[in-house]
Design a protein around this motif. Structure first.
Motif, PDB file in Angstrom:
ATOM      1  N   THR A  32       4.206  -5.272 -10.817  1.00  0.00           N
ATOM      2  CA  THR A  32       4.465  -5.818  -9.475  1.00  0.00           C
ATOM      3  C   THR A  32       5.167  -4.792  -8.600  1.00  0.00           C
TER       4      THR A  32
ATOM      5  N   LEU B  72       2.642  -2.126  -7.536  1.00  0.00           N
ATOM      6  CA  LEU B  72       1.749  -2.620  -6.483  1.00  0.00           C
ATOM      7  C   LEU B  72       2.461  -2.651  -5.133  1.00  0.00           C
ATOM      8  N   LEU B  73       3.696  -3.144  -5.113  1.00  0.00           N
ATOM      9  CA  LEU B  73       4.460  -3.199  -3.863  1.00  0.00           C
ATOM     10  C   LEU B  73       4.750  -1.796  -3.333  1.00  0.00           C
ATOM     11  N   SER B  74       5.034  -0.847  -4.231  1.00  0.00           N
ATOM     12  CA  SER B  74       5.294   0.537  -3.815  1.00  0.00           C
ATOM     13  C   SER B  74       4.045   1.167  -3.218  1.00  0.00           C
ATOM     14  N   ALA B  75       2.878   0.922  -3.842  1.00  0.00           N
ATOM     15  CA  ALA B  75       1.620   1.469  -3.328  1.00  0.00           C
ATOM     16  C   ALA B  75       1.303   0.889  -1.947  1.00  0.00           C
ATOM     17  N   CYS B  76       1.511  -0.411  -1.782  1.00  0.00           N
ATOM     18  CA  CYS B  76       1.275  -1.042  -0.473  1.00  0.00           C
ATOM     19  C   CYS B  76       2.213  -0.475   0.582  1.00  0.00           C
ATOM     20  N   SER B  77       3.469  -0.241   0.197  1.00  0.00           N
ATOM     21  CA  SER B  77       4.443   0.310   1.128  1.00  0.00           C
ATOM     22  C   SER B  77       4.064   1.724   1.544  1.00  0.00           C
TER      23      SER B  77
ATOM     24  N   MET C  28       0.997   3.060   1.532  1.00  0.00           N
ATOM     25  CA  MET C  28      -0.201   3.001   2.374  1.00  0.00           C
ATOM     26  C   MET C  28       0.150   2.564   3.792  1.00  0.00           C
ATOM     27  N   ALA C  29       1.161   1.717   3.919  1.00  0.00           N
ATOM     28  CA  ALA C  29       1.565   1.247   5.246  1.00  0.00           C
ATOM     29  C   ALA C  29       2.172   2.363   6.089  1.00  0.00           C
TER      30      ALA C  29
END
Length: 320
Positions: A60, A63-68, A70-71
């Motif tokens: 989890t 996933l949150l780090s990757a989304c951050s 990419m943002a």
């Protein structure tokens, strides 16, 4: 608490209000961890494999780090990532993996509030490593504050010690007395040593590297997933990856994933000592939830430890 140079995923340097909000959220999630784990128990034992819970937490966070990342909309970070700077995070992941699994095992040898108070014993090892590895000096006032935090955990450990006869927590409707077994005390001392080393080492990496925190988290949790996957596979036969999970277990995973990201930001912008004060202050949240959800009976030793922790916070940060 000074906000040091660094970057929080997607928001840059935090404002004072955002910094305080981060500390409050992290404190709340730290305090809720042990009671939530206690609510996962069935017939006195955690029904899922500790390694599977930690693995889901690491996934989890990744996933949150990757989304951050990419943002942030910086393609060059994905095209030419500085992989050489990723390697040192392997040791951090190994230390955190060992400690995260140990935390869940510790719940079988003590009640949630005993764990929360006694975990302050890691103040001593962390402060020593903080001074040695980061070449920092603490004032006499700050040293006394840390000594009070360590003493709070030590005095409570002595007051809450009980006979180590086999792990018989009462049913949920009954009152749960404060307790810790001798084996639980030994495991907790090991936990405190590893916790101090992992915290100081990770802070050193994050502050030396001029990289976005989101990218550093991506490195850390990529290794974290690999380490905990190895621990899960190497654990032999047992419950499946999701076997024994409940809504409470899912809440444990989500809260610890979010808190892990907050802790990374706290060490990037603050210090390992700030992180320890967050954990210590979470005692209030832990006590409220333990009393409400587990019908925990708080003793005089518990309130004495709480008083010492409050005094330590005042001594360390009151003059700033």
């Amino acid at each position: 608490m000074n906000v040091e140079e660094g970057g929080i995923p997607g928001i840059g340097r935090p404002s004072q209000a955002r910094w305080v909000l981060m500390l409050l959220l992290s404190t709340t999630m730290c305090g809720a961890h042990a009671p939530l784990l206690a609510l996962c128990r069935i017939d006195g034992r955690v029904p899922f494999r500790p390694s599977s819970a930690v693995l889901w937490t690491e996934l989890t966070k990744l996933l949150l780090s990757a989304c951050s990342l990419m943002a942030r909309r910086q393609p060059r970070l994905w095209d030419t990532p500085p992989w050489r700077q990723a390697a040192p995070f392997a040791l951090s992941a190994l230390l955190y993996g060992a400690n995260n699994n140990l935390v869940i095992h510790l719940q079988q040898y003590m009640d949630p509030s005993t764990y929360q108070v006694m975990s302050n014993l890691k103040i001593g090892s962390t402060a020593l490593l903080y001074c040695l590895c980061l070449n920092r000096r603490l004032s006499a006032r700050q040293g006394l504050a840390l000594l009070l935090l360590t003493g709070a955990g030590a005095c409570y450990a002595a007051a809450g010690l009980q006979d180590p006869q086999g792990l018989l927590p009462p049913p949920p409707a009954a009152a749960m007395p404060l307790h810790v077994t001798p084996l639980g005390l030994l495991l907790l001392l090991l936990y405190c040593l590893i916790s101090g080393l992992s915290s100081v080492y990770t802070e050193l990496l994050m502050k030396r590297q001029r990289l976005p925190l989101a990218l550093q988290n991506l490195f850390l949790y990529s290794f974290g997933v690999l380490v905990n996957l190895g621990l899960y596979v190497g654990g032999g036969p047992g419950p499946g990856l999701l076997e024994g999970f409940s809504a409470w277990a899912g809440l444990v995973v989500l809260s610890q994933a979010l808190n892990g990201l907050l802790m990374s930001a706290i060490m990037k912008h603050g210090s390992s000592i700030t992180r320890l004060f967050v954990v210590s202050s979470s005692l209030i949240v832990n006590a409220v939830l333990s009393s409400a959800l587990l019908h925990l009976q708080l003793t005089a030793a518990f309130f004495l430890a709480l008083l010492l922790i409050g005094l330590a916070v005042h001594l360390y940060y009151g003059g700033q």
